[in-house]
Scaffold this motif. Structure first.
Motif: not given
Length: 124
Positions: A57-64, A73-79, A102-104
């Motif tokens: 998932t994109v979020l997993s890559i971002l977090e890594e 709920g998965g709402l991105l608040t800061a990078i 269209s998906v988180g």
């Protein structure tokens, strides 16, 4: 017969251990581009080409690769310290290959050559 049984058991254990050592057995690595921008200050936060496991998932890559804050709920608040500001209507939006998704970010699974762009921007 006992020696044959021992060899058989050792072989099975070796096969099982080698399969367990690779959590992503059968998964292939792909190349994606991850671009992160703060459009409110015209800052390029990051622009990198990454080798990742397909269907991550994109979020997993971002977090890594980045310091990320996410609400329930998965709402991105800061990078990397760049935060959304709801009082000024500034939010994180992302696109894949130039199109809104269209998906988180916690649901979209990357594909080879995806160009993923996160923009912190003021919404009108």
């Amino acid at each position: 017969m006992k020696k044959l049984t021992t060899i058989f058991i050792v072989t099975i254990v070796a096969i099982v251990l080698s399969a367990c050592s690779n959590d992503q057995a059968g998964a292939s690595e792909i190349t994606i581009t991850l671009e992160i921008n703060d459009l409110t200050s015209e800052t390029v936060i990051s622009d990198e080409e990454l080798q990742v496991v397909e269907n991550t998932t994109v979020l997993s890559i971002l977090e890594e690769h980045h310091d990320v804050e996410v609400q329930d709920g998965g709402l991105l608040t800061a990078i990397d310290g760049y935060e959304r500001d709801t009082t000024k209507n500034i939010h994180w939006l992302y696109e894949v290959n130039g199109e809104m998704v269209s998906v988180g970010a916690n649901e979209y699974q990357v594909k080879d050559n995806d160009h993923i762009t996160f923009d912190l921007q003021k919404l009108d």
